[in-house]
Design a protein around this motif. Structure first.
Motif, PDB file in Angstrom:
ATOM      1  N   TYR A  48       0.861  -1.178   0.000  1.00 28.49           N
ATOM      2  CA  TYR A  48       0.000   0.000   0.000  1.00 28.49           C
ATOM      3  C   TYR A  48       0.900   1.231   0.000  1.00 28.49           C
ATOM      4  CZ  TYR A  48      -3.411  -3.415   1.633  1.00 28.49           C
ATOM      5  OH  TYR A  48      -4.214  -4.537   1.748  1.00 28.49           O
ATOM      6  N   PHE A  49       0.576   2.207  -0.840  1.00 20.02           N
ATOM      7  CA  PHE A  49       1.280   3.481  -0.833  1.00 20.02           C
ATOM      8  C   PHE A  49       0.633   4.397   0.202  1.00 20.02           C
ATOM      9  CE2 PHE A  49       2.170   2.239  -5.353  1.00 20.02           C
ATOM     10  CZ  PHE A  49       3.549   2.164  -5.222  1.00 20.02           C
ATOM     11  N   ILE A  50       1.473   5.010   1.043  1.00 18.58           N
ATOM     12  CA  ILE A  50       0.975   5.832   2.135  1.00 18.58           C
ATOM     13  C   ILE A  50       1.782   7.128   2.215  1.00 18.58           C
ATOM     14  CG2 ILE A  50       0.646   5.978   4.638  1.00 18.58           C
ATOM     15  CD1 ILE A  50      -1.211   4.004   3.407  1.00 18.58           C
ATOM     16  N   ILE A  51       1.108   8.261   2.360  1.00 19.64           N
ATOM     17  CA  ILE A  51       1.780   9.529   2.637  1.00 19.64           C
ATOM     18  C   ILE A  51       2.137   9.569   4.120  1.00 19.64           C
ATOM     19  CG2 ILE A  51       1.504  12.044   2.756  1.00 19.64           C
ATOM     20  CD1 ILE A  51      -0.478  11.792   0.408  1.00 19.64           C
ATOM     21  N   LYS A  87      -7.178   7.581   3.478  1.00 24.36           N
ATOM     22  CA  LYS A  87      -6.900   6.219   3.942  1.00 24.36           C
ATOM     23  C   LYS A  87      -5.593   5.679   3.365  1.00 24.36           C
ATOM     24  CE  LYS A  87     -11.788   5.095   4.580  1.00 24.36           C
ATOM     25  NZ  LYS A  87     -12.906   4.185   4.182  1.00 24.36           N
ATOM     26  N   LYS A  88      -5.380   5.883   2.064  1.00 30.45           N
ATOM     27  CA  LYS A  88      -4.156   5.475   1.391  1.00 30.45           C
ATOM     28  C   LYS A  88      -4.089   6.206   0.066  1.00 30.45           C
ATOM     29  CE  LYS A  88      -6.074   1.358  -0.885  1.00 30.45           C
ATOM     30  NZ  LYS A  88      -5.751   1.694  -2.284  1.00 30.45           N
ATOM     31  N   THR A  89      -2.963   6.103  -0.615  1.00 28.19           N
ATOM     32  CA  THR A  89      -2.794   6.710  -1.936  1.00 28.19           C
ATOM     33  C   THR A  89      -3.014   5.641  -2.999  1.00 28.19           C
ATOM     34  OG1 THR A  89      -1.229   8.348  -1.084  1.00 28.19           O
ATOM     35  CG2 THR A  89      -1.177   7.912  -3.459  1.00 28.19           C
ATOM     36  N   GLU A  90      -3.792   5.951  -3.973  1.00 28.20           N
ATOM     37  CA  GLU A  90      -4.094   4.979  -5.029  1.00 28.20           C
ATOM     38  C   GLU A  90      -2.837   4.606  -5.802  1.00 28.20           C
ATOM     39  OE1 GLU A  90      -6.943   3.381  -5.479  1.00 28.20           O
ATOM     40  OE2 GLU A  90      -7.732   4.475  -3.747  1.00 28.20           O
ATOM     41  N   ILE A 143       6.986   9.087  -1.219  1.00 28.25           N
ATOM     42  CA  ILE A 143       5.863   8.308  -0.709  1.00 28.25           C
ATOM     43  C   ILE A 143       6.422   7.156   0.131  1.00 28.25           C
ATOM     44  CG2 ILE A 143       5.736   6.713  -2.669  1.00 28.25           C
ATOM     45  CD1 ILE A 143       2.674   8.379  -1.046  1.00 28.25           C
ATOM     46  N   SER A 144       5.579   6.586   0.974  1.00 34.17           N
ATOM     47  CA  SER A 144       5.980   5.428   1.772  1.00 34.17           C
ATOM     48  C   SER A 144       5.189   4.200   1.343  1.00 34.17           C
ATOM     49  CB  SER A 144       5.762   5.704   3.259  1.00 34.17           C
ATOM     50  OG  SER A 144       6.563   6.780   3.694  1.00 34.17           O
ATOM     51  N   PHE A 165      -7.715  18.213   8.356  1.00 27.28           N
ATOM     52  CA  PHE A 165      -6.482  17.452   8.219  1.00 27.28           C
ATOM     53  C   PHE A 165      -6.236  16.566   9.440  1.00 27.28           C
ATOM     54  CE2 PHE A 165      -5.857  21.487   5.910  1.00 27.28           C
ATOM     55  CZ  PHE A 165      -5.635  20.979   4.630  1.00 27.28           C
ATOM     56  N   LYS A 166      -5.369  15.551   9.221  1.00 29.57           N
ATOM     57  CA  LYS A 166      -4.917  14.676  10.302  1.00 29.57           C
ATOM     58  C   LYS A 166      -3.478  14.265  10.023  1.00 29.57           C
ATOM     59  CE  LYS A 166      -6.986  10.687   7.943  1.00 29.57           C
ATOM     60  NZ  LYS A 166      -8.004   9.615   8.009  1.00 29.57           N
ATOM     61  N   LEU A 167      -2.828  13.642  10.999  1.00 33.99           N
ATOM     62  CA  LEU A 167      -1.450  13.180  10.866  1.00 33.99           C
ATOM     63  C   LEU A 167      -1.422  11.673  10.686  1.00 33.99           C
ATOM     64  CD1 LEU A 167       0.229  15.293  13.703  1.00 33.99           C
ATOM     65  CD2 LEU A 167       0.227  15.769  11.246  1.00 33.99           C
ATOM     66  N   VAL A 168      -0.416  11.194   9.944  1.00 23.71           N
ATOM     67  CA  VAL A 168      -0.232   9.767   9.705  1.00 23.71           C
ATOM     68  C   VAL A 168       0.784   9.243  10.709  1.00 23.71           C
ATOM     69  CG1 VAL A 168       0.397   8.011   8.006  1.00 23.71           C
ATOM     70  CG2 VAL A 168      -0.689  10.146   7.260  1.00 23.71           C
ATOM     71  N   ARG A 169       0.438   8.139  11.385  1.00 22.66           N
ATOM     72  CA  ARG A 169       1.304   7.588  12.416  1.00 22.66           C
ATOM     73  C   ARG A 169       1.483   6.077  12.209  1.00 22.66           C
ATOM     74  NH1 ARG A 169       2.978  11.987  13.000  1.00 22.66           N
ATOM     75  NH2 ARG A 169       2.680  13.389  14.786  1.00 22.66           N
TER      76      ARG A 169
END
Length: 231
Positions: free
Chosen positions: A35-38, A48-51, A87-88, A111-115
């Motif tokens: 899964y690609f994640i910012i 939720k995730k990056t397409e 990207i992660s 907005f929210k933060l990714v952890r």
């Protein structure tokens, strides 16, 4: 519980640099669970995730407009294409948590933060830098003009903050290390260690390149401006 990556643990990173065509880049993910994640900035509240298609299309544009593009881009244009390649990757979306952004005691509705709860793989551009006085060619420094391909990184160790204490753990124990190695294996199956030649010297900088990418990469403006060819 969040973690601090390789720099936070003070132990460094596993790194792998490569150049593939856009079709080849997409192919290295085939049959893998990913899964690609910012993770490097805040995200929209419904994120939720990056397409996958966003990243694969982004790499096509990055390759065509920056790596072999004939037009010299200004800083804003360059960042438009490069930023998509920061990207992660994770093997399990359940390892990604989110945290509210609180400003003046109010929770952001935008907005929210990714952890991430475990270490992730990071993708970013890598660059060539030619030291003319030393006749040395390096991939260790940022050099926007010398943008040449992508780099995979994964921390060697991570540190978790647990009950006020930092606990340093070998990041190779997590499943994403297996995904990191699978991606490298797939890249190596398509490519070889790079050799870069100018009029006086043969260089062996630390990156891999596919035969298909070699057919077009010498259109790169930084290579041409320094009379380099990748052979």
């Amino acid at each position: 519980m969040g973690y601090f990556g390789g720099l936070g643990a003070g132990k460094g990173w596993n790194k792998f640099n490569f150049i593939l065509t856009s079709k080849e880049f997409e192919s290295i993910f085939k049959d893998l669970k990913f899964y690609f994640i910012i993770t490097n900035t805040r995200v929209a509240i419904d994120y939720k995730k990056t397409e996958d298609s966003y990243i694969f299309d982004g790499y096509r544009d990055f390759f065509n407009e920056i790596l072999i593009g004939k037009k010299k881009l200004d800083q804003k244009e360059h960042w438009f294409y490069e930023s998509k390649m920061r990207i992660s990757i994770t093997d399990d979306i359940e390892k990604i948590n989110f945290e509210n952004i609180i400003n003046k005691e109010e929770v952001s509705k935008e907005f929210k933060l990714v952890r991430p709860t475990e270490p992730v793989i990071n993708i970013s551009p890598f660059y060539l830098y030619f030291f003319k006085d030393k006749e040395s060619l390096s991939v260790a420094f940022m050099n926007t003009e010398g943008t040449i391909g992508l780099e995979l990184t994964y921390p060697k160790f991570v540190s978790f903050l647990i009950d006020g204490d930092n606990s340093i753990i070998d990041a190779h124990a997590f499943n994403n290390y297996n995904l990191f190695n699978d991606l490298i294996k797939n890249i190596k199956a398509l490519s070889d260690k790079a050799k870069v030649q100018n009029q006086t010297k043969l260089y062996r900088p630390n990156f891999w390149i596919s035969p298909e990418a070699k057919k077009v990469i010498n259109e790169n403006r930084y290579l041409k401006s320094n009379s380099f060819i990748i052979i």
